[in-house]
Design an enzyme around this catalytic site. Structure first.
Site, PDB file in Angstrom:
ATOM      1  N   PRO A  68      -2.808 -14.355  -4.858  1.00 24.85           N
ATOM      2  CA  PRO A  68      -2.060 -13.302  -5.633  1.00 24.85           C
ATOM      3  C   PRO A  68      -2.753 -12.965  -6.769  1.00 24.85           C
ATOM      4  O   PRO A  68      -2.301 -11.677  -7.432  1.00 24.85           O
ATOM      5  CB  PRO A  68      -0.679 -13.839  -5.772  1.00 24.85           C
ATOM      6  N   GLU A  94       1.075 -24.033  -5.050  1.00 26.57           N
ATOM      7  CA  GLU A  94       0.797 -23.208  -6.221  1.00 26.57           C
ATOM      8  C   GLU A  94      -0.383 -22.413  -6.290  1.00 26.57           C
ATOM      9  O   GLU A  94      -0.520 -21.833  -7.226  1.00 26.57           O
ATOM     10  CB  GLU A  94       1.405 -23.889  -7.374  1.00 26.57           C
ATOM     11  N   ARG A 115     -13.972  -5.322  12.963  1.00 26.97           N
ATOM     12  CA  ARG A 115     -13.816  -3.983  13.558  1.00 26.97           C
ATOM     13  C   ARG A 115     -15.212  -3.261  13.091  1.00 26.97           C
ATOM     14  O   ARG A 115     -15.587  -2.344  13.831  1.00 26.97           O
ATOM     15  CB  ARG A 115     -12.783  -3.274  13.030  1.00 26.97           C
ATOM     16  N   ASP A 143     -12.646   5.506  12.817  1.00 28.36           N
ATOM     17  CA  ASP A 143     -13.203   6.623  12.047  1.00 28.36           C
ATOM     18  C   ASP A 143     -11.978   7.530  11.637  1.00 28.36           C
ATOM     19  O   ASP A 143     -12.133   8.100  10.342  1.00 28.36           O
ATOM     20  CB  ASP A 143     -13.984   7.465  13.092  1.00 28.36           C
TER      21      ASP A 143
HETATM   22  O1  LIG Z   1      -2.068 -17.753  -1.293  1.00 32.22           O
HETATM   23  C1  LIG Z   1      -1.179 -16.888  -1.671  1.00 32.22           C
HETATM   24  N1  LIG Z   1      -0.073 -16.971  -1.945  1.00 32.22           N
HETATM   25  C2  LIG Z   1       0.377 -18.141  -1.993  1.00 32.22           C
HETATM   26  C3  LIG Z   1       1.335 -18.332  -3.433  1.00 32.22           C
HETATM   27  C4  LIG Z   1       2.185 -17.324  -3.657  1.00 32.22           C
HETATM   28  C5  LIG Z   1       2.914 -17.418  -4.743  1.00 32.22           C
HETATM   29  C6  LIG Z   1       2.648 -18.311  -5.765  1.00 32.22           C
HETATM   30  C7  LIG Z   1       3.588 -18.323  -6.921  1.00 32.22           C
HETATM   31  N2  LIG Z   1       2.465 -17.959  -8.186  1.00 32.22           N
HETATM   32  C8  LIG Z   1       3.554 -17.985  -9.343  1.00 32.22           C
HETATM   33  C9  LIG Z   1       3.597 -16.731 -10.116  1.00 32.22           C
HETATM   34  N3  LIG Z   1       3.040 -15.653  -9.533  1.00 32.22           N
HETATM   35  C10 LIG Z   1       3.081 -14.863 -10.569  1.00 32.22           C
HETATM   36  C11 LIG Z   1       3.552 -15.446 -11.809  1.00 32.22           C
HETATM   37  N4  LIG Z   1       3.831 -16.628 -11.468  1.00 32.22           N
HETATM   38  C12 LIG Z   1       1.647 -19.077  -5.742  1.00 32.22           C
HETATM   39  C13 LIG Z   1       0.659 -19.197  -4.463  1.00 32.22           C
HETATM   40  C14 LIG Z   1      -1.707 -15.472  -1.265  1.00 32.22           C
HETATM   41  C15 LIG Z   1      -3.240 -15.404  -0.842  1.00 32.22           C
HETATM   42  S1  LIG Z   1      -3.661 -13.648  -0.854  1.00 32.22           S
HETATM   43  C16 LIG Z   1      -2.176 -13.047  -1.237  1.00 32.22           C
HETATM   44  N5  LIG Z   1      -2.133 -11.744  -1.330  1.00 32.22           N
HETATM   45  C17 LIG Z   1      -0.669 -11.403  -1.394  1.00 32.22           C
HETATM   46  N6  LIG Z   1       0.281 -12.454  -1.974  1.00 32.22           N
HETATM   47  C18 LIG Z   1       0.090 -13.431  -1.706  1.00 32.22           C
HETATM   48  O2  LIG Z   1       0.979 -14.591  -1.954  1.00 32.22           O
HETATM   49  C19 LIG Z   1      -1.193 -14.160  -1.504  1.00 32.22           C
END
Ligand SMILES: O=C(NCc1ccc(CNCc2ncc[nH]2)cc1)c1csc2nc[nH]c(=O)c12
Length: 247
Positions: free
Chosen positions: A89, A116, A154, A169
């Protein structure tokens, strides 16, 4: 292209990669997928891959050592160098430009977090790039890995047939949203197919489709419109479509 995926759920990736374009690309030897499960590299009789965070707080953190061992095994399996990309994230949102960049590589290794996240020391030491799918909360990185694998596959030469390439395309081409699509029946309780599409006038059809793409992009994604850098003809088409709406 070779893609190695480090994940606690390699079966998830195997299943999603067995279908459609990605499955076919594997059969054609255009894509080589390998999964590495940190649990297979975890020591001790509990084979721990995660533990509680120092400093307290909710959730668990993925431990360094099983990841280091899984990464070492992945790297040892093929001499080709590869960036380690962490799905997270905290990463930069994925774009088609990034997909094109990744698709040009001979190899990449995707790291999927769970819980986490991953011990920061491993990320700081081994990760080349962090990529996010977007600003919403998922349960782990595997969906992100599946998306990247699909999008880069792709773009592999020979992965798409002519019709599929045309679809690719059209999106890639001008960065506008797609026009509406219709098929049989031409007349239906839900409405009729626009006459222009049945006119056989291919210039008028192309004009109408372009106009619809411009109008849709202006209404739904004005941010894309700015980037598209419209020429004079497009601006005229769009103005005409907006006037027709205003009537
Ligand atoms: O591994 C992934 N998510 C697992 C995950 C989701 C939430 C938290 C919590 N973090 C605490 C926090 N966040 C902000 C402030 N504090 C930790 C890990 C992931 C990979 S790509 C992607 N793309 C979009 N969204 C996603 O969740 C992902």
């Amino acid at each position: 292209m070779r893609v190695d995926v480090i994940s606690l759920f390699p079966e998830f990736l195997a299943q999603s990669a067995a279908l459609g374009v990605v499955g076919r690309a594997q059969e054609r030897g255009l894509l080589e997928l390998h999964g590495w499960n940190p649990r297979d590299f975890a020591e001790g009789n509990y084979r721990r891959v995660d533990d509680r965070p120092f400093g307290g707080g909710p959730g668990m953190v993925m431990l360094i050592e099983p990841l280091r061992a899984a990464l070492a095994a992945a790297r040892a399996a093929d001499p080709q160098p590869a960036p380690l990309i962490y799905l997270s994230p905290q990463g930069r949102p994925l774009t088609q430009a990034k997909v094109r960049e990744l698709a040009a590589l001979p190899r990449m290794i995707l790291l999927c977090g769970r819980y986490e996240g991953v011990d920061e020391r491993f990320l700081a030491s081994e990760v080349d790039e962090e990529i996010s799918l977007g600003d919403y909360v998922l349960s782990g990185g595997e969906l992100g890995a599946a998306v990247i694998i699909d999008a880069v596959t792709r773009l592999q030469e020979g992965a798409l047939n002519d019709a599929e390439s045309a679809v690719q395309d059209s999106f890639e081409g001008d960065g506008l949203l797609d026009c509406p699509h219709y098929s049989q029946p031409s007349s239906h309780a839900l409405g009729d197919v626009p006459d222009v599409l049945r006119s056989g006038n291919h210039a008028a059809i192309a004009r109408w489709r372009r106009q619809q793409s411009l109008l849709r992009t202006a209404l739904r994604r004005p941010d894309l419109l700015d980037e598209a850098g419209l020429g004079k003809a497009d601006r005229k088409l769009l103005a005409e479509a907006r006037e027709a709406l205003a009537e």
